[in-house]
Write an enzyme that holds these catalytic residues in place. Sequence first.
Site, PDB file in Angstrom:
ATOM      1  N   GLU A 144       9.216  -2.360   8.455  1.00  0.00           N
ATOM      2  CA  GLU A 144       9.855  -2.320   9.254  1.00  0.00           C
ATOM      3  C   GLU A 144      11.181  -1.944   8.445  1.00  0.00           C
ATOM      4  OE1 GLU A 144      10.151  -0.569  12.118  1.00  0.00           O
ATOM      5  OE2 GLU A 144      12.284  -0.716  12.276  1.00  0.00           O
ATOM      6  N   CYS A 167       5.386  -7.760   7.273  1.00  0.00           N
ATOM      7  CA  CYS A 167       6.172  -6.991   8.770  1.00  0.00           C
ATOM      8  C   CYS A 167       5.929  -8.068   9.613  1.00  0.00           C
ATOM      9  CB  CYS A 167       5.736  -6.145   9.159  1.00  0.00           C
ATOM     10  SG  CYS A 167       6.811  -5.180  10.192  1.00  0.00           S
ATOM     11  N   CYS A 173      -2.245   1.535   8.790  1.00  0.00           N
ATOM     12  CA  CYS A 173      -1.587   0.304   7.634  1.00  0.00           C
ATOM     13  C   CYS A 173      -1.772  -0.568   7.064  1.00  0.00           C
ATOM     14  CB  CYS A 173       0.074   0.858   7.575  1.00  0.00           C
ATOM     15  SG  CYS A 173       0.220   2.019   9.286  1.00  0.00           S
ATOM     16  N   CYS A 183       2.601   8.175   1.852  1.00  0.00           N
ATOM     17  CA  CYS A 183       3.436   7.341   3.038  1.00  0.00           C
ATOM     18  C   CYS A 183       4.036   6.746   2.028  1.00  0.00           C
ATOM     19  CB  CYS A 183       2.465   7.116   3.986  1.00  0.00           C
ATOM     20  SG  CYS A 183       2.172   5.877   5.149  1.00  0.00           S
ATOM     21  N   GLU A 196       0.700  -1.329   0.140  1.00  0.00           N
ATOM     22  CA  GLU A 196       0.146   0.091   0.195  1.00  0.00           C
ATOM     23  C   GLU A 196       0.631   1.456   0.616  1.00  0.00           C
ATOM     24  OE1 GLU A 196      -2.762  -1.675   2.811  1.00  0.00           O
ATOM     25  OE2 GLU A 196      -3.095  -0.302   3.266  1.00  0.00           O
ATOM     26  N   CYS A 223       3.258  -6.274  15.953  1.00  0.00           N
ATOM     27  CA  CYS A 223       2.960  -4.952  17.097  1.00  0.00           C
ATOM     28  C   CYS A 223       1.176  -5.338  16.876  1.00  0.00           C
ATOM     29  CB  CYS A 223       3.013  -3.873  16.627  1.00  0.00           C
ATOM     30  SG  CYS A 223       4.804  -2.651  16.506  1.00  0.00           S
ATOM     31  N   CYS A 253      -1.191  -3.239  14.789  1.00  0.00           N
ATOM     32  CA  CYS A 253      -1.097  -2.889  13.273  1.00  0.00           C
ATOM     33  C   CYS A 253      -1.929  -3.986  12.712  1.00  0.00           C
ATOM     34  CB  CYS A 253       0.108  -2.784  13.259  1.00  0.00           C
ATOM     35  SG  CYS A 253       0.930  -2.028  11.884  1.00  0.00           S
TER      36      CYS A 253
END
Length: 354
Positions: free
Chosen positions: A164, A116, A337, A109, A96, A120, A123
């Site tokens: 990340e 990822c 995200c 962004c 994205e 988290c 997220c």
Amino acid sequence: MDSPANSVYDLTPDDWNSFVKEWGLPAFRAGQIQHWLYQQHVASFDEMTNLPLSLRERLGRSLRDLGGTARLREHSGSEGQTVKLLLELHDGECIETVLIPARGRNTVCISCQAGCAFDCAFCASGKRGLVRSLSPGEILAQVAHVARLLGERPGNIVFMGIGEPFANYDAVLAAVRQLNDPAGFGIGARHITISTCGVVPGIRRLAGEGLQVELSVSLHAPTNGQRNALMPVNKRWPLEDLLAACRDYTAATNRIITFEYTLIRDFNDRPSDAARLLELLRGLKCRVNLIPLSPVDEFAGEPPPARTLYGFRDALLREGLNATLRTSRGLNVNAACGQLRLQSAGRTENGAAR
Ligand code: SAH
């Protein structure tokens, strides 16, 4: 059919110079090609009309063009509002990119990984783990898509999409240099922000790069107990290590760090949390960017009510900490995200799309 391995956006200005030499072309072709890519924002070699047809065809056989690097699959939002792009990479993975318009200066962004590994709690990007890292060209193609939509290069770039940055350090830094290069996008380093969940070796390495980029650190909690519950990365690099790296970073670079702090109702939004945060950041050259949680299905937390948000911000301001409250400009359509990618993967699993 075999497709070329590299994207046009993987090539640096030096690479283009060697490329044209290797092909026995006049040196000025390198500049012409980069002009089409970075100033004219073309999507294909066919649009590079001052190149001989044979050269355009040869380029097409050797390198992926914009669509071959990242194909635009979905496009949501309308002019003047946050626009979210879902891009499909050559192997079918989706990422994205979000355009957040602002008066006078657009922010893009961008993602640096498909998925990822950091997981988290709040997220959406980490919910399916990491699939792979992006190449510099795949990172830059996102900016090229947005530049094409806008008809001009965007003003600000933030690495706050999926992934990340410090887990894909070399590609991210290569992309930053190309974003920055006058022969590339020519975006000032101070208008490029790298955001990390707290990968300490990455912070330490960036400190030695001599770049003027902005560094954001996703902090989100003032104690190890709270941070461990939200961000598994904290078990590897707890707050003491993270803050030591941040202090060293500001000393080495003389740059201010921005701490991102997502406010979650009754979890990290109390006056005692504000007091602990002030204690943690005392004497550090920084600002704090407060963001109300953007609700996601996978996480039970809620954003605090407006009164609590302003109260938390004011508690920091009263003690002289530079704090801003970002009321979800990007994050509402952006809606945390990774959500679009997650939805798209869900659809694929159900047998539709792709
Ligand atoms: N991996 C990097 C960059 C990607 S996330 C990092 O962690 O900094 C960009 C920012 O969005 C981070 O601060 C992240 O913690 C935050 N974020 C992710 N999901 C969110 C949500 N549901 N609500 C609010 N902020 C969120």
